[in-house]
Design a protein around this motif. Sequence first.
Motif, PDB file in Angstrom:
ATOM      1  N   VAL A  39       6.606  -4.060   1.074  1.00 13.85           N
ATOM      2  CA  VAL A  39       7.484  -3.971   2.250  1.00 13.85           C
ATOM      3  C   VAL A  39       6.781  -3.181   3.355  1.00 13.85           C
ATOM      4  CG1 VAL A  39       9.646  -2.974   3.118  1.00 13.85           C
ATOM      5  CG2 VAL A  39       9.648  -4.302   0.997  1.00 13.85           C
ATOM      6  N   GLU A  40       6.180  -2.042   2.991  1.00 10.12           N
ATOM      7  CA  GLU A  40       5.453  -1.220   3.972  1.00 10.12           C
ATOM      8  C   GLU A  40       4.305  -1.993   4.618  1.00 10.12           C
ATOM      9  OE1 GLU A  40       4.182   2.209   1.740  1.00 10.12           O
ATOM     10  OE2 GLU A  40       6.238   2.986   1.568  1.00 10.12           O
ATOM     11  N   ALA A  41       3.705  -2.913   3.866  1.00 10.30           N
ATOM     12  CA  ALA A  41       2.596  -3.719   4.381  1.00 10.30           C
ATOM     13  C   ALA A  41       3.086  -4.894   5.226  1.00 10.30           C
ATOM     14  CB  ALA A  41       1.743  -4.225   3.220  1.00 10.30           C
ATOM     15  N   GLY A  42       4.409  -5.034   5.349  1.00  4.70           N
ATOM     16  CA  GLY A  42       4.963  -6.103   6.171  1.00  4.70           C
ATOM     17  C   GLY A  42       5.096  -7.442   5.471  1.00  4.70           C
ATOM     18  N   GLU A  43       4.988  -7.436   4.156  1.00 10.45           N
ATOM     19  CA  GLU A  43       5.121  -8.682   3.389  1.00 10.45           C
ATOM     20  C   GLU A  43       6.595  -9.039   3.220  1.00 10.45           C
ATOM     21  OE1 GLU A  43       2.530 -10.514   2.371  1.00 10.45           O
ATOM     22  OE2 GLU A  43       1.095  -9.031   3.104  1.00 10.45           O
ATOM     23  N   GLU A  44       6.870 -10.330   3.113  1.00  8.06           N
ATOM     24  CA  GLU A  44       8.213 -10.780   2.764  1.00  8.06           C
ATOM     25  C   GLU A  44       8.297 -10.727   1.243  1.00  8.06           C
ATOM     26  OE1 GLU A  44      11.301 -14.514   3.341  1.00  8.06           O
ATOM     27  OE2 GLU A  44       9.447 -14.473   4.485  1.00  8.06           O
ATOM     28  N   VAL A  45       9.249  -9.954   0.724  1.00  9.14           N
ATOM     29  CA  VAL A  45       9.309  -9.685  -0.709  1.00  9.14           C
ATOM     30  C   VAL A  45      10.608 -10.193  -1.318  1.00  9.14           C
ATOM     31  CG1 VAL A  45       9.177  -7.893  -2.483  1.00  9.14           C
ATOM     32  CG2 VAL A  45       7.910  -7.604  -0.342  1.00  9.14           C
ATOM     33  N   LEU A  46      10.461 -10.868  -2.450  1.00 13.36           N
ATOM     34  CA  LEU A  46      11.583 -11.280  -3.298  1.00 13.36           C
ATOM     35  C   LEU A  46      11.398 -10.529  -4.613  1.00 13.36           C
ATOM     36  CD1 LEU A  46      11.168 -15.120  -2.737  1.00 13.36           C
ATOM     37  CD2 LEU A  46      12.802 -13.622  -1.579  1.00 13.36           C
TER      38      LEU A  46
END
Length: 120
Positions: free
Chosen positions: A25-32
């Motif tokens: 999340v901190e790296a800006g990824e979309e996370v599921l």
Amino acid sequence: MKKTLVFGASLKPYRYSHIAIKRLVEAGEEVLAFGLREGHVAGVRIVTSCDNFEGVDTVTLYMNPKRQRQFYETVINLKPRRVIFNPGTENPEFYDLLAAADIEVEVACTLVMLSTGQYH
């Protein structure tokens, strides 16, 4: 944006899957996130079913090989570009099934990949 599915997500803050969600999340990824218990980590909802996941680019595994067995078909049916086997999840049987489905296998650590700029 490419989606990452944390498979074996935990609500326990000391678990690597929990830390990985936060770092992604901190790296800006979309996370599921998929886990055995529902809840939230860093604004990401952990669900107990993979039925509604679409467009998953990367599955990062945090589940021991014995437990993985029941999810082989689930992961393959997501048709991710790659599956990352984090330390403790190594599983040659699953590597072969993924390769046969034309899914890239990486035996690596998501946290290290993120911290060294090698995630993508």
